[in-house]
Write an enzyme that holds these catalytic residues in place. Structure first.
Site, PDB file in Angstrom:
ATOM      1  N   ARG A   1     -18.921   1.180   7.874  1.00 17.92           N
ATOM      2  CA  ARG A   1     -19.913   0.139   7.481  1.00 17.92           C
ATOM      3  C   ARG A   1     -19.047  -0.969   6.148  1.00 17.92           C
ATOM      4  NH1 ARG A   1     -23.060   5.106   5.474  1.00 17.92           N
ATOM      5  NH2 ARG A   1     -21.302   5.171   4.523  1.00 17.92           N
TER       6      ARG A   1
ATOM      7  N   CYS B   1      -8.388  -2.111   7.180  1.00 16.83           N
ATOM      8  CA  CYS B   1      -6.781  -2.175   6.940  1.00 16.83           C
ATOM      9  C   CYS B   1      -6.241  -0.767   6.920  1.00 16.83           C
ATOM     10  CB  CYS B   1      -6.892  -2.913   6.160  1.00 16.83           C
ATOM     11  SG  CYS B   1      -7.460  -4.458   6.219  1.00 16.83           S
TER      12      CYS B   1
ATOM     13  N   HIS C   1      -1.885  -5.803   1.816  1.00 17.57           N
ATOM     14  CA  HIS C   1      -2.695  -6.256   1.817  1.00 17.57           C
ATOM     15  C   HIS C   1      -2.343  -7.874   1.012  1.00 17.57           C
ATOM     16  CE1 HIS C   1      -5.624  -3.102   2.407  1.00 17.57           C
ATOM     17  NE2 HIS C   1      -6.326  -4.567   2.755  1.00 17.57           N
TER      18      HIS C   1
ATOM     19  N   GLU D   1       0.856  -1.284  -0.062  1.00 18.90           N
ATOM     20  CA  GLU D   1      -0.125  -0.150  -0.060  1.00 18.90           C
ATOM     21  C   GLU D   1       1.018   1.431  -0.038  1.00 18.90           C
ATOM     22  OE1 GLU D   1      -2.898   0.333  -0.367  1.00 18.90           O
ATOM     23  OE2 GLU D   1      -3.488  -1.659  -0.810  1.00 18.90           O
TER      24      GLU D   1
END
Lengths: 204, 204, 204, 204
Positions: free
Chosen positions: A90, A143, A166, A80
């Protein structure tokens, strides 16, 4: 002995395992590139993940921090590049422009770039034939919140490498996600070892 | 000794290697599940591939036939379910309804189902944590033409297993196709061995 | 007046609408390219869909047959090239090699090619700037079963065009499937009119 | 009369048209939601795009800024959430961790969030059945550089809405990209009008 803090997530969404924690746990205590791995298990949820990682940073005062997390559907390991100040509990990235969305840290910058030698890690993974790429989004869920809060917490210590990797689905999950890519756990575990070795070398 | 004919393709599209042939070559001569592997390299092109595989069937009289081919972009190993009587040498599947498109074998049936124990192979790959799925299309290019012509040639010998396995990108190609899934060659090689062992067991 | 039988499916999977039936119903009774549209609503399920379409063919003796169905995730309208003799009522294409899988019609050929002027339809859709492609798999569920059974039922009447068009998500479904492509209903409705006009012209 | 600066890109990568400029040009001079559109054509390239948009902001002193750009392969219109301080002129997002990569603006923050009423725009596009989503990455090439530099230039004028909308392939490009989603130009043009109307309303 200098510590590298390695985090993995608890299983969620009804999955029995979470490959990020399986790998972190497996590496716990190992010595890689002069860094001793200290693995910490993190709950899923923006606020909880942020608190757990900053708590672990305070407690262990690590020389480097790497978060691991699952990103089912990604084609390969994703290094990342950036974490954003957006906490969408959510888990609905598509609507993260909604008013209900809150920042990870109120009043903090919109984003932080990862502080890892990404190009060197990628080169080493290429050399070992492990599929990987640099990603420009870590999402807007737990994350990203973990990565953002670690980078924010350590913003005055630019010498401490901080980043997030990831993972695609683990091959054991493949039977439930056959149209999506996955990789065997040992390949991913090896990739994390390689990334840590490169980080260790960059600190030497 | 009973032979299993295993085909792989020459490199094409400017790639230096073709993982299908790398794997086939690696397995050449091995004894797996009571079958001795006879590997044959096949040129890319519908007509040429069809002629080469039927020529090899005539020459080696194999007890089973498996074709291997690359399908860059697929998320995992694809066990092909069906081959169609359509030879699109422009490799442009999207336009394969065009008048320029010709059959693999004139006057032959529209399609043949693979004759492999697909479910048993899939189960075994799942058990070994190797990402795989059953695919409903082998395309309309050389891979499909090879599979179709082998099935057509052996249509009166239903006891001879015949099928095709598509491979995703090999991890060494990943640097040029970072947004697409890939798998390390040893994983795919192992998968082919497992598939052959299941076929061998089904013949015992 | 010559009839074109146009089928659409009932809503399923908890969706409130099924764009295939919305479009079929909208066109019911229209006269396009010299063909009068007779629209029939079909239940979801391999056996039920197959029985309904063959029943409608017996009853209406159509001059042409087009099935419409949703294929959520497809990038554009898909003109199906082939229907296979495989009825997977679990809708789980990935495992359709399993022993539980049964044929659409026992003892019938493995597959039938569509009998539509696909290239001419595609050319006309291109000219009108409507995104479309030819597809090599209609899946192994109700859409494929309907297409297969219509082609099988009319196998001795090669002059009757028979085919199937898969539709991507309708733009009204986009809020629940934001990472997947969709098209506005009027665009898809217009595409079906264009396809029918090309078929009508090919019969004139 | 208050101006809304609307930018579109020149064609590139051998394409004859760039739908972003087609749409911007079409809307040039229109009055939407109390804002008069001033459209400006922007060259492709990080530095050039950044200079052109800041030049246009200096010259026209717009009340709002929207950039448009193509993102071939995206499933629908993407309302960009964030622009990052990373200018990768090789357009190779996958390697944007490389040392050759430079910032859009040296010494400036790592990223800026878009300043558009994204949720309200999305809601209105949903209501009109136009496929859209909020995106968490605008890439690391010219589109991102334009968005970043506009947000940076106007960082002290938080009352000026600034954002970027990525467009999927235009349906006229579909024949060359059949496996990828596309939308007809009039749909996308209408979407941009709707977005501008929502912005105008938010300023009223």
């Amino acid at each position: 002995m200098q510590l590298l803090l390695l985090t993995g997530f608890e299983p969620f969404h009804g999955e029995r395992i979470n490959s990020s924690w399986e790998i972190a746990r497996q590496l716990d205590g190992e010595l890689i590139g002069g860094l001793q791995i200290k693995s910490v298990r993190v709950p899923v949820g923006c606020g909880k993940a942020a608190r757990r990682v900053t708590g672990a940073i305070v407690r262990y005062r690590p020389r480097a921090v790497i978060g691991l997390g699952e990103a089912g559907g990604r084609p390969c390991l994703s290094l990342e590049r950036v974490a954003i100040n957006l906490a969408d509990d959510r888990g609905n990235h598509a609507r993260s422009g909604d008013p209900g969305v809150t920042p990870v840290v109120r009043g903090a910058p919109d984003a932080y770039f990862a502080r890892l030698p990404l190009a060197a890690i990628l080169r080493e993974l290429d050399r070992k034939h492990i599929p990987a790429s640099v990603s420009l989004t870590a999402g807007a869920y737990a994350c990203n919140a973990l990565m953002y809060s670690a980078l924010h917490h350590l913003r005055r210590k630019p010498g401490v490498p901080v980043g997030f990797i990831h993972l695609p689905y683990d091959a054991r999950q493949s039977p439930r996600h056959r149209s999506l890519p996955s990789l065997p756990i040992p390949i991913m575990e090896n990739a994390v070892r390689i990334a840590i070795a490169v980080i260790g070398r960059s600190l030497a």
